[in-house]
Design a protein around this motif. Sequence first.
Motif, PDB file in Angstrom:
ATOM      1  N   ARG A  12      15.156   6.071  -8.847  1.00 30.62           N
ATOM      2  CA  ARG A  12      14.751   5.048  -9.839  1.00 30.62           C
ATOM      3  C   ARG A  12      15.286   3.683  -9.404  1.00 30.62           C
ATOM      4  O   ARG A  12      16.047   3.023 -10.126  1.00 30.62           O
ATOM      5  CB  ARG A  12      15.289   5.413 -11.225  1.00 30.62           C
ATOM      6  CG  ARG A  12      14.480   6.523 -11.899  1.00 30.62           C
ATOM      7  CD  ARG A  12      14.934   6.755 -13.337  1.00 30.62           C
ATOM      8  NE  ARG A  12      13.846   7.136 -14.197  1.00 30.62           N
ATOM      9  CZ  ARG A  12      13.828   8.239 -14.947  1.00 30.62           C
ATOM     10  NH1 ARG A  12      14.824   9.078 -14.937  1.00 30.62           N
ATOM     11  NH2 ARG A  12      12.803   8.494 -15.733  1.00 30.62           N
ATOM     12  N   ASN A  32       4.328  16.476 -30.770  1.00 30.23           N
ATOM     13  CA  ASN A  32       5.523  16.561 -29.932  1.00 30.23           C
ATOM     14  C   ASN A  32       5.909  15.149 -29.484  1.00 30.23           C
ATOM     15  O   ASN A  32       5.111  14.211 -29.575  1.00 30.23           O
ATOM     16  CB  ASN A  32       5.256  17.462 -28.722  1.00 30.23           C
ATOM     17  CG  ASN A  32       6.529  17.745 -27.936  1.00 30.23           C
ATOM     18  OD1 ASN A  32       7.595  17.915 -28.526  1.00 30.23           O
ATOM     19  ND2 ASN A  32       6.446  17.770 -26.621  1.00 30.23           N
ATOM     20  N   THR A  35      10.794  11.753 -24.292  1.00 27.57           N
ATOM     21  CA  THR A  35      11.440  10.504 -23.876  1.00 27.57           C
ATOM     22  C   THR A  35      11.101  10.224 -22.420  1.00 27.57           C
ATOM     23  O   THR A  35      11.215  11.112 -21.571  1.00 27.57           O
ATOM     24  CB  THR A  35      12.973  10.638 -24.002  1.00 27.57           C
ATOM     25  OG1 THR A  35      13.298  10.793 -25.386  1.00 27.57           O
ATOM     26  CG2 THR A  35      13.687   9.426 -23.430  1.00 27.57           C
ATOM     27  N   GLY A  37      11.934   7.304 -19.276  1.00 29.69           N
ATOM     28  CA  GLY A  37      12.804   6.182 -18.907  1.00 29.69           C
ATOM     29  C   GLY A  37      12.030   4.941 -18.493  1.00 29.69           C
ATOM     30  O   GLY A  37      12.614   3.871 -18.330  1.00 29.69           O
ATOM     31  N   ALA A  55       6.520  14.669 -15.581  1.00 26.79           N
ATOM     32  CA  ALA A  55       6.638  15.781 -14.637  1.00 26.79           C
ATOM     33  C   ALA A  55       5.812  16.974 -15.133  1.00 26.79           C
ATOM     34  O   ALA A  55       5.742  17.234 -16.346  1.00 26.79           O
ATOM     35  CB  ALA A  55       8.108  16.170 -14.488  1.00 26.79           C
ATOM     36  N   ARG A  58       6.921  19.529 -17.969  1.00 25.03           N
ATOM     37  CA  ARG A  58       7.138  19.159 -19.380  1.00 25.03           C
ATOM     38  C   ARG A  58       6.030  19.715 -20.269  1.00 25.03           C
ATOM     39  O   ARG A  58       4.843  19.686 -19.919  1.00 25.03           O
ATOM     40  CB  ARG A  58       7.169  17.644 -19.559  1.00 25.03           C
ATOM     41  CG  ARG A  58       7.982  16.877 -18.551  1.00 25.03           C
ATOM     42  CD  ARG A  58       9.466  17.102 -18.704  1.00 25.03           C
ATOM     43  NE  ARG A  58      10.190  16.212 -17.805  1.00 25.03           N
ATOM     44  CZ  ARG A  58      11.134  16.603 -16.979  1.00 25.03           C
ATOM     45  NH1 ARG A  58      11.521  17.863 -16.931  1.00 25.03           N
ATOM     46  NH2 ARG A  58      11.748  15.735 -16.202  1.00 25.03           N
ATOM     47  N   TYR A  59       6.416  20.108 -21.482  1.00 21.52           N
ATOM     48  CA  TYR A  59       5.426  20.545 -22.475  1.00 21.52           C
ATOM     49  C   TYR A  59       4.441  19.403 -22.768  1.00 21.52           C
ATOM     50  O   TYR A  59       3.236  19.626 -22.923  1.00 21.52           O
ATOM     51  CB  TYR A  59       6.153  20.984 -23.740  1.00 21.52           C
ATOM     52  CG  TYR A  59       5.268  21.555 -24.817  1.00 21.52           C
ATOM     53  CD1 TYR A  59       4.294  22.502 -24.519  1.00 21.52           C
ATOM     54  CD2 TYR A  59       5.411  21.147 -26.134  1.00 21.52           C
ATOM     55  CE1 TYR A  59       3.482  23.027 -25.518  1.00 21.52           C
ATOM     56  CE2 TYR A  59       4.612  21.667 -27.140  1.00 21.52           C
ATOM     57  CZ  TYR A  59       3.647  22.603 -26.827  1.00 21.52           C
ATOM     58  OH  TYR A  59       2.848  23.116 -27.815  1.00 21.52           O
ATOM     59  N   SER A  60       4.954  18.187 -22.821  1.00 21.01           N
ATOM     60  CA  SER A  60       4.082  17.032 -23.098  1.00 21.01           C
ATOM     61  C   SER A  60       2.996  16.897 -22.040  1.00 21.01           C
ATOM     62  O   SER A  60       1.877  16.453 -22.335  1.00 21.01           O
ATOM     63  CB  SER A  60       4.910  15.742 -23.125  1.00 21.01           C
ATOM     64  OG  SER A  60       5.860  15.814 -24.162  1.00 21.01           O
ATOM     65  N   VAL A  89      15.479  18.210 -25.217  1.00 19.27           N
ATOM     66  CA  VAL A  89      14.981  19.454 -25.815  1.00 19.27           C
ATOM     67  C   VAL A  89      13.475  19.488 -25.592  1.00 19.27           C
ATOM     68  O   VAL A  89      12.811  18.464 -25.704  1.00 19.27           O
ATOM     69  CB  VAL A  89      15.257  19.451 -27.343  1.00 19.27           C
ATOM     70  CG1 VAL A  89      14.652  20.670 -28.002  1.00 19.27           C
ATOM     71  CG2 VAL A  89      16.737  19.356 -27.623  1.00 19.27           C
ATOM     72  N   SER A  90      12.939  20.655 -25.272  1.00 16.73           N
ATOM     73  CA  SER A  90      11.494  20.741 -25.098  1.00 16.73           C
ATOM     74  C   SER A  90      10.814  21.070 -26.423  1.00 16.73           C
ATOM     75  O   SER A  90      11.323  21.858 -27.224  1.00 16.73           O
ATOM     76  CB  SER A  90      11.121  21.805 -24.072  1.00 16.73           C
ATOM     77  OG  SER A  90       9.700  21.892 -24.009  1.00 16.73           O
ATOM     78  N   GLY A  91       9.633  20.485 -26.606  1.00 21.86           N
ATOM     79  CA  GLY A  91       8.811  20.800 -27.770  1.00 21.86           C
ATOM     80  C   GLY A  91       8.327  22.242 -27.771  1.00 21.86           C
ATOM     81  O   GLY A  91       7.790  22.712 -28.769  1.00 21.86           O
ATOM     82  N   LYS A  96      10.455  18.294 -32.833  1.00 23.13           N
ATOM     83  CA  LYS A  96      11.392  17.172 -32.679  1.00 23.13           C
ATOM     84  C   LYS A  96      11.323  16.194 -33.846  1.00 23.13           C
ATOM     85  O   LYS A  96      12.321  15.559 -34.175  1.00 23.13           O
ATOM     86  CB  LYS A  96      11.157  16.466 -31.339  1.00 23.13           C
ATOM     87  CG  LYS A  96      11.399  17.379 -30.139  1.00 23.13           C
ATOM     88  CD  LYS A  96      11.370  16.618 -28.826  1.00 23.13           C
ATOM     89  CE  LYS A  96      10.896  17.518 -27.701  1.00 23.13           C
ATOM     90  NZ  LYS A  96      10.912  16.849 -26.378  1.00 23.13           N
TER      91      LYS A  96
HETATM   92  C1  LIG Z   1      16.546   8.717 -20.536  1.00 22.19           C
HETATM   93  C2  LIG Z   1      15.552   9.778 -20.170  1.00 22.19           C
HETATM   94  C3  LIG Z   1      14.470   9.455 -19.381  1.00 22.19           C
HETATM   95  C4  LIG Z   1      13.520  10.429 -19.041  1.00 22.19           C
HETATM   96  N1  LIG Z   1      12.436  10.060 -18.288  1.00 22.19           N
HETATM   97  C5  LIG Z   1      11.481  10.993 -17.992  1.00 22.19           C
HETATM   98  C6  LIG Z   1      10.312  10.604 -17.273  1.00 22.19           C
HETATM   99  O1  LIG Z   1      10.104   9.435 -16.930  1.00 22.19           O
HETATM  100  N2  LIG Z   1       9.391  11.580 -17.000  1.00 22.19           N
HETATM  101  C7  LIG Z   1       9.554  12.878 -17.408  1.00 22.19           C
HETATM  102  O2  LIG Z   1       8.688  13.723 -17.138  1.00 22.19           O
HETATM  103  N3  LIG Z   1      10.666  13.264 -18.100  1.00 22.19           N
HETATM  104  C8  LIG Z   1      11.616  12.344 -18.412  1.00 22.19           C
HETATM  105  N4  LIG Z   1      12.724  12.715 -19.120  1.00 22.19           N
HETATM  106  C9  LIG Z   1      12.920  14.136 -19.465  1.00 22.19           C
HETATM  107  C10 LIG Z   1      12.142  14.602 -20.688  1.00 22.19           C
HETATM  108  O3  LIG Z   1      12.246  13.692 -21.749  1.00 22.19           O
HETATM  109  C11 LIG Z   1      12.696  15.977 -21.141  1.00 22.19           C
HETATM  110  O4  LIG Z   1      12.534  16.928 -20.105  1.00 22.19           O
HETATM  111  C12 LIG Z   1      12.065  16.475 -22.431  1.00 22.19           C
HETATM  112  O5  LIG Z   1      12.870  17.483 -22.984  1.00 22.19           O
HETATM  113  C13 LIG Z   1      10.658  17.013 -22.224  1.00 22.19           C
HETATM  114  O6  LIG Z   1      10.125  17.342 -23.472  1.00 22.19           O
HETATM  115  P1  LIG Z   1       8.809  18.228 -23.664  1.00 22.19           P
HETATM  116  O7  LIG Z   1       9.015  19.496 -22.849  1.00 22.19           O
HETATM  117  O8  LIG Z   1       8.768  18.481 -25.144  1.00 22.19           O
HETATM  118  O9  LIG Z   1       7.653  17.451 -23.181  1.00 22.19           O
HETATM  119  C14 LIG Z   1      13.674  11.768 -19.489  1.00 22.19           C
HETATM  120  C15 LIG Z   1      14.772  12.088 -20.306  1.00 22.19           C
HETATM  121  C16 LIG Z   1      15.700  11.099 -20.658  1.00 22.19           C
HETATM  122  C17 LIG Z   1      16.850  11.449 -21.560  1.00 22.19           C
END
Ligand SMILES: Cc1cc2nc3c(=O)[nH]c(=O)nc-3n(C[C@H](O)[C@H](O)[C@H](O)COP(=O)(O)O)c2cc1C
Length: 184
Positions: A12, A32, A35, A37, A55, A58-60, A89-91, A96
């Motif tokens: 980053r 859901n 977060t 960055g 990524a 992720r669930y999202s 935390v994952s959705g 959430k």
């Molecule tokens: C400060 C911060 C920045 C993050 N940035 C990213 C990002 O840019 N891309 C990403 O895929 N996950 C990022 N994450 C991780 C996801 O927010 C995290 O894996 C989340 O639990 C996924 O939720 P979901 O499975 O409900 O989608 C970040 C987490 C934090 C705390």
Amino acid sequence: MTNERVLYEPTRPVFPSPAGLITSVDAEGRPNIITLGEVFNLSISDPVIVGVAIAPARYSHELISAQREFVVNLPPADLLERVLQCGQVSGRKADKFAEFGLTPLPATHVSPPLIAECPINIECRVLSVQTIGDHDLFQGEVLAHHVSPKLLGEDGRIDRERLSAVVFAHWAFYEMGPLMSVWR
Ligand SMILES: Cc1cc2nc3c(=O)[nH]c(=O)nc-3n(C[C@H](O)[C@H](O)[C@H](O)COP(=O)(O)O)c2cc1C
């Protein structure tokens, strides 16, 4: 400053960036939040397009890929604790909104809700998804841009002195600093 430099691991490397809370829904409309960055302005007019890099694990990612809609909610600095919680935390395992005391508001053009605690909410329809290294970039056409009246001055424009953001830099969080100058 000197002319000396050391080689430094580039994780980053570009900073700062605004943190975002991105909402999505499943096929039954259950919402859901993830977060991120960073959130990007990709096209600034006709159409306005924003980008979010998520990524594949992720669930999202699954929800936005299926429904092709998302909302970018920009958290003010006092929402930092929730920003961290939604990113740990994952959705797949938690609601959430309920768990972290956030309030869904209906959007006008898409199914994912706005987050009431975030005073700026950007409704998006996915235009394309592109794999960029370890993340997928979702390009979202902006269908609606909601701003809380609390951010507006008497002229109906955003009063920049009232803006607040969670600013992300080198894996740390900052508040926005003082206004230096207005371009236009
Ligand atoms: C400060 C911060 C920045 C993050 N940035 C990213 C990002 O840019 N891309 C990403 O895929 N996950 C990022 N994450 C991780 C996801 O927010 C995290 O894996 C989340 O639990 C996924 O939720 P979901 O499975 O409900 O989608 C970040 C987490 C934090 C705390």
